[in-house]
Design an enzyme around this catalytic site. Structure first.
Site, PDB file in Angstrom:
ATOM      1  N   SER A   1       0.852  -1.188   0.000  1.00  0.00           N
ATOM      2  CA  SER A   1       0.000   0.000   0.000  1.00  0.00           C
ATOM      3  C   SER A   1       0.883   1.231   0.000  1.00  0.00           C
ATOM      4  O   SER A   1       2.084   1.157   0.306  1.00  0.00           O
ATOM      5  CB  SER A   1      -0.874  -0.009   1.264  1.00  0.00           C
TER       6      SER A   1
ATOM      7  N   TYR B   1      -2.696  -1.070  10.468  1.00  0.00           N
ATOM      8  CA  TYR B   1      -2.570  -1.314   9.032  1.00  0.00           C
ATOM      9  C   TYR B   1      -1.207  -0.847   8.529  1.00  0.00           C
ATOM     10  O   TYR B   1      -0.530  -1.565   7.776  1.00  0.00           O
ATOM     11  CB  TYR B   1      -3.698  -0.592   8.297  1.00  0.00           C
TER      12      TYR B   1
END
Length: 271
Positions: free
Chosen positions: A132, A145
Protein backbone atom coordinates in the site's frame (compact mmCIF):
# COMPACT_ATOMS: atom_id res chain seq x y z
CA UNK A 1 -1.56 -20.93 -20.70
CA UNK A 2 -0.25 -18.81 -17.82
CA UNK A 3 -2.02 -19.36 -14.52
CA UNK A 4 -2.40 -17.28 -11.36
CA UNK A 5 -3.76 -17.85 -7.86
CA UNK A 6 -5.33 -14.77 -6.24
CA UNK A 7 -6.22 -14.52 -2.55
CA UNK A 8 -9.02 -12.28 -1.26
CA UNK A 9 -11.37 -12.27 -4.26
CA UNK A 10 -14.70 -11.70 -2.52
CA UNK A 11 -14.95 -8.08 -3.73
CA UNK A 12 -12.86 -5.13 -4.85
CA UNK A 13 -9.35 -5.51 -6.19
CA UNK A 14 -9.21 -9.31 -5.96
CA UNK A 15 -12.51 -9.84 -7.76
CA UNK A 16 -11.88 -7.21 -10.43
CA UNK A 17 -8.36 -8.53 -11.07
CA UNK A 18 -9.71 -12.05 -11.51
CA UNK A 19 -12.30 -10.84 -14.02
CA UNK A 20 -9.79 -8.65 -15.87
CA UNK A 21 -7.29 -11.48 -16.26
CA UNK A 22 -9.94 -14.02 -17.25
CA UNK A 23 -10.93 -11.77 -20.16
CA UNK A 24 -7.30 -11.84 -21.29
CA UNK A 25 -7.09 -15.63 -21.36
CA UNK A 26 -5.14 -16.07 -18.15
CA UNK A 27 -6.05 -19.22 -16.23
CA UNK A 28 -7.32 -17.70 -12.97
CA UNK A 29 -7.76 -19.50 -9.66
CA UNK A 30 -9.57 -17.01 -7.42
CA UNK A 31 -10.01 -17.71 -3.72
CA UNK A 32 -12.16 -16.25 -0.96
CA UNK A 33 -12.62 -16.90 2.74
CA UNK A 34 -16.40 -17.51 2.72
CA UNK A 35 -18.32 -20.21 0.89
CA UNK A 36 -20.93 -17.71 -0.35
CA UNK A 37 -18.22 -15.66 -2.06
CA UNK A 38 -16.76 -18.77 -3.66
CA UNK A 39 -20.24 -19.65 -4.93
CA UNK A 40 -20.50 -16.14 -6.42
CA UNK A 41 -17.13 -16.59 -8.14
CA UNK A 42 -18.30 -19.87 -9.64
CA UNK A 43 -21.45 -18.16 -10.91
CA UNK A 44 -19.19 -15.67 -12.66
CA UNK A 45 -17.52 -18.51 -14.55
CA UNK A 46 -14.59 -19.34 -12.30
CA UNK A 47 -15.10 -23.10 -12.22
CA UNK A 48 -12.13 -23.68 -9.94
CA UNK A 49 -12.76 -20.93 -7.39
CA UNK A 50 -11.76 -22.19 -3.94
CA UNK A 51 -12.20 -21.45 -0.25
CA UNK A 52 -9.07 -19.96 1.29
CA UNK A 53 -8.66 -18.30 4.65
CA UNK A 54 -5.00 -17.30 4.58
CA UNK A 55 -4.72 -17.72 8.35
CA UNK A 56 -5.28 -21.49 7.90
CA UNK A 57 -2.17 -23.25 6.53
CA UNK A 58 -4.11 -26.40 5.67
CA UNK A 59 -6.40 -24.43 3.34
CA UNK A 60 -3.38 -22.88 1.61
CA UNK A 61 -1.95 -26.36 1.11
CA UNK A 62 -5.27 -27.60 -0.28
CA UNK A 63 -5.44 -24.77 -2.83
CA UNK A 64 -1.87 -25.40 -3.99
CA UNK A 65 -2.53 -29.13 -4.23
CA UNK A 66 -5.64 -28.61 -6.36
CA UNK A 67 -3.96 -26.17 -8.73
CA UNK A 68 -0.98 -28.50 -9.12
CA UNK A 69 -3.30 -31.42 -9.81
CA UNK A 70 -5.08 -29.45 -12.53
CA UNK A 71 -2.13 -27.55 -14.02
CA UNK A 72 1.10 -29.18 -12.85
CA UNK A 73 2.52 -25.71 -12.16
CA UNK A 74 1.84 -22.33 -10.53
CA UNK A 75 3.11 -19.40 -12.59
CA UNK A 76 1.96 -16.46 -10.46
CA UNK A 77 0.69 -16.06 -6.90
CA UNK A 78 -0.98 -12.78 -5.91
CA UNK A 79 -1.13 -12.22 -2.14
CA UNK A 80 -4.05 -9.81 -2.15
CA UNK A 81 -6.06 -10.78 0.96
CA UNK A 82 -6.11 -8.22 3.74
CA UNK A 83 -8.15 -5.70 5.69
CA UNK A 84 -7.71 -2.47 7.63
CA UNK A 85 -8.16 -2.05 11.39
CA UNK A 86 -8.43 1.67 12.10
CA UNK A 87 -7.77 3.24 15.47
CA UNK A 88 -5.16 5.39 17.16
CA UNK A 89 -2.26 3.34 18.51
CA UNK A 90 -3.31 4.02 22.10
CA UNK A 91 -6.78 2.62 21.32
CA UNK A 92 -5.47 -0.61 19.78
CA UNK A 93 -5.34 -3.66 22.00
CA UNK A 94 -2.52 -6.13 21.42
CA UNK A 95 -5.17 -8.64 20.33
CA UNK A 96 -6.38 -6.23 17.61
CA UNK A 97 -2.83 -5.70 16.38
CA UNK A 98 -2.20 -9.43 16.39
CA UNK A 99 -5.37 -10.09 14.39
CA UNK A 100 -4.31 -7.47 11.81
CA UNK A 101 -0.94 -9.17 11.41
CA UNK A 102 -2.44 -12.67 11.28
CA UNK A 103 -4.15 -11.86 7.98
CA UNK A 104 -2.09 -9.09 6.42
CA UNK A 105 1.39 -10.40 7.24
CA UNK A 106 1.44 -13.92 8.68
CA UNK A 107 -1.18 -15.21 6.22
CA UNK A 108 0.72 -13.62 3.35
CA UNK A 109 3.96 -15.14 4.63
CA UNK A 110 2.48 -18.64 4.97
CA UNK A 111 1.13 -18.44 1.41
CA UNK A 112 4.53 -17.30 0.20
CA UNK A 113 6.39 -20.07 2.01
CA UNK A 114 4.12 -22.77 0.64
CA UNK A 115 4.08 -21.58 -2.96
CA UNK A 116 7.85 -21.07 -2.89
CA UNK A 117 8.30 -24.83 -2.51
CA UNK A 118 6.45 -25.30 -5.80
CA UNK A 119 8.19 -22.46 -7.60
CA UNK A 120 11.69 -23.51 -6.49
CA UNK A 121 11.00 -27.05 -7.68
CA UNK A 122 9.78 -25.86 -11.09
CA UNK A 123 12.56 -23.26 -11.35
CA UNK A 124 10.45 -20.17 -11.94
CA UNK A 125 7.49 -18.13 -10.73
CA UNK A 126 6.23 -14.68 -9.85
CA UNK A 127 5.01 -13.60 -6.42
CA UNK A 128 2.99 -10.40 -6.13
CA UNK A 129 2.63 -8.86 -2.68
CA UNK A 130 -0.16 -6.35 -2.11
CA UNK A 131 1.32 -3.59 -0.02
CA UNK A 132 0.00 0.00 0.00
CA UNK A 133 0.99 3.63 -0.06
CA UNK A 134 0.73 3.07 3.71
CA UNK A 135 3.69 0.74 3.41
CA UNK A 136 5.69 3.84 2.46
CA UNK A 137 4.20 6.56 4.69
CA UNK A 138 2.04 6.54 7.82
CA UNK A 139 -1.31 8.20 8.44
CA UNK A 140 -2.98 9.11 11.71
CA UNK A 141 -5.28 6.40 13.06
CA UNK A 142 -3.97 3.66 10.78
CA UNK A 143 -1.27 2.27 13.06
CA UNK A 144 -2.19 -1.41 12.81
CA UNK A 145 -2.57 -1.31 9.03
CA UNK A 146 0.54 0.87 8.58
CA UNK A 147 2.59 -1.57 10.65
CA UNK A 148 1.37 -4.62 8.72
CA UNK A 149 2.19 -3.01 5.39
CA UNK A 150 5.60 -1.75 6.51
CA UNK A 151 6.31 -5.33 7.58
CA UNK A 152 5.30 -6.64 4.14
CA UNK A 153 7.74 -4.18 2.57
CA UNK A 154 10.66 -5.34 4.71
CA UNK A 155 9.89 -9.03 4.34
CA UNK A 156 9.43 -8.80 0.57
CA UNK A 157 12.52 -6.65 -0.02
CA UNK A 158 14.58 -9.23 1.87
CA UNK A 159 12.97 -12.17 0.07
CA UNK A 160 13.73 -10.59 -3.29
CA UNK A 161 17.45 -10.48 -2.39
CA UNK A 162 17.38 -14.08 -1.23
CA UNK A 163 15.76 -15.28 -4.46
CA UNK A 164 18.19 -13.59 -6.85
CA UNK A 165 19.83 -16.93 -7.64
CA UNK A 166 16.47 -18.40 -8.70
CA UNK A 167 13.98 -17.76 -11.48
CA UNK A 168 11.45 -16.37 -8.98
CA UNK A 169 10.53 -12.69 -8.82
CA UNK A 170 8.89 -10.74 -5.98
CA UNK A 171 6.94 -7.56 -6.79
CA UNK A 172 5.27 -5.13 -4.39
CA UNK A 173 2.13 -3.19 -5.29
CA UNK A 174 1.93 0.18 -3.52
CA UNK A 175 -1.69 1.07 -4.11
CA UNK A 176 -3.33 4.31 -3.10
CA UNK A 177 -7.10 4.87 -2.95
CA UNK A 178 -8.96 2.31 -5.07
CA UNK A 179 -12.72 1.86 -5.43
CA UNK A 180 -13.70 -1.10 -3.21
CA UNK A 181 -15.45 -1.95 0.05
CA UNK A 182 -12.19 -1.54 1.95
CA UNK A 183 -13.07 1.74 3.66
CA UNK A 184 -16.58 0.63 4.61
CA UNK A 185 -15.21 -2.59 6.07
CA UNK A 186 -12.54 -0.65 7.94
CA UNK A 187 -15.10 1.68 9.51
CA UNK A 188 -17.06 -1.37 10.61
CA UNK A 189 -13.92 -2.75 12.28
CA UNK A 190 -13.44 0.62 13.98
CA UNK A 191 -16.92 0.53 15.47
CA UNK A 192 -16.66 -3.14 16.45
CA UNK A 193 -13.25 -3.06 18.12
CA UNK A 194 -12.50 0.46 19.35
CA UNK A 195 -14.11 2.06 22.41
CA UNK A 196 -14.99 5.22 20.51
CA UNK A 197 -17.12 6.75 23.26
CA UNK A 198 -14.22 6.82 25.73
CA UNK A 199 -11.42 7.74 23.33
CA UNK A 200 -9.90 11.22 23.24
CA UNK A 201 -10.20 10.90 19.45
CA UNK A 202 -13.96 10.35 19.59
CA UNK A 203 -14.82 13.33 17.39
CA UNK A 204 -12.25 12.38 14.77
CA UNK A 205 -13.51 8.80 14.65
CA UNK A 206 -17.10 9.92 14.28
CA UNK A 207 -16.15 12.33 11.49
CA UNK A 208 -14.38 9.48 9.66
CA UNK A 209 -17.44 7.25 10.01
CA UNK A 210 -19.72 10.00 8.66
CA UNK A 211 -17.37 10.56 5.72
CA UNK A 212 -17.16 6.90 4.70
CA UNK A 213 -18.89 7.46 1.36
CA UNK A 214 -17.05 10.68 0.45
CA UNK A 215 -14.99 10.79 -2.72
CA UNK A 216 -11.28 10.36 -2.02
CA UNK A 217 -8.73 12.44 -4.01
CA UNK A 218 -6.73 10.51 -6.63
CA UNK A 219 -9.08 7.51 -6.38
CA UNK A 220 -8.89 4.99 -9.24
CA UNK A 221 -11.04 2.03 -10.20
CA UNK A 222 -9.84 -1.49 -9.37
CA UNK A 223 -8.82 -2.21 -12.96
CA UNK A 224 -5.85 0.12 -12.35
CA UNK A 225 -4.45 -2.60 -10.12
CA UNK A 226 -5.58 -5.42 -12.40
CA UNK A 227 -3.72 -3.90 -15.35
CA UNK A 228 -0.50 -3.78 -13.32
CA UNK A 229 -0.90 -7.44 -12.35
CA UNK A 230 -1.33 -8.23 -16.05
CA UNK A 231 1.81 -6.20 -16.80
CA UNK A 232 3.74 -8.27 -14.25
CA UNK A 233 2.45 -11.52 -15.77
CA UNK A 234 3.59 -10.40 -19.23
CA UNK A 235 6.99 -9.08 -18.13
CA UNK A 236 10.14 -11.16 -18.51
CA UNK A 237 11.66 -9.33 -15.56
CA UNK A 238 8.97 -7.71 -13.39
CA UNK A 239 9.91 -4.61 -11.44
CA UNK A 240 10.37 -4.97 -7.69
CA UNK A 241 7.83 -2.24 -6.93
CA UNK A 242 4.85 -0.69 -8.71
CA UNK A 243 3.27 2.60 -7.61
CA UNK A 244 -0.48 2.75 -8.33
CA UNK A 245 -2.42 6.07 -8.12
CA UNK A 246 -1.07 9.60 -8.03
CA UNK A 247 -1.36 9.58 -4.24
CA UNK A 248 1.35 6.91 -4.05
CA UNK A 249 3.69 8.81 -6.36
CA UNK A 250 3.09 12.09 -4.53
CA UNK A 251 3.47 10.81 -0.97
CA UNK A 252 6.26 8.37 -1.82
CA UNK A 253 8.29 11.15 -3.42
CA UNK A 254 7.58 13.61 -0.62
CA UNK A 255 9.01 11.12 1.86
CA UNK A 256 12.26 11.10 -0.11
CA UNK A 257 12.73 14.85 -0.29
CA UNK A 258 11.15 16.34 2.85
CA UNK A 259 12.30 16.30 6.43
CA UNK A 260 10.31 14.03 8.72
CA UNK A 261 8.91 17.01 10.63
CA UNK A 262 7.65 18.73 7.50
CA UNK A 263 6.21 15.50 6.09
CA UNK A 264 4.42 14.90 9.41
CA UNK A 265 2.64 18.25 9.09
CA UNK A 266 1.45 17.34 5.59
CA UNK A 267 0.35 13.85 6.62
CA UNK A 268 -1.69 15.23 9.53
CA UNK A 269 -3.67 17.26 7.00
CA UNK A 270 -4.09 14.24 4.70
CA UNK A 271 -5.24 11.96 7.52
Amino acid sequence: MTNIVITGCSTGIGLETALYLKERYISVYPTARDEKDVAHLKNLGFEHAMVLDVTKPEQIAAVISQVMELEGKIDVWFNNAGYGQPGAVEDLSTAMLRAQFETNLFGLHECTLQVLRVMKAQGYGKIIQHSSVLGLISLFGRGAYNASKYAIEGLSDTLRLELMDTGISVSLLNTGPITSNFRQNAMQKLQENVDIAHSRFKEKYEANIRGTGKKVPFNLEADAVASVVYEIIAAKKPKPRYYITKATYLLGNLKRILSTSLLDKILMRVG
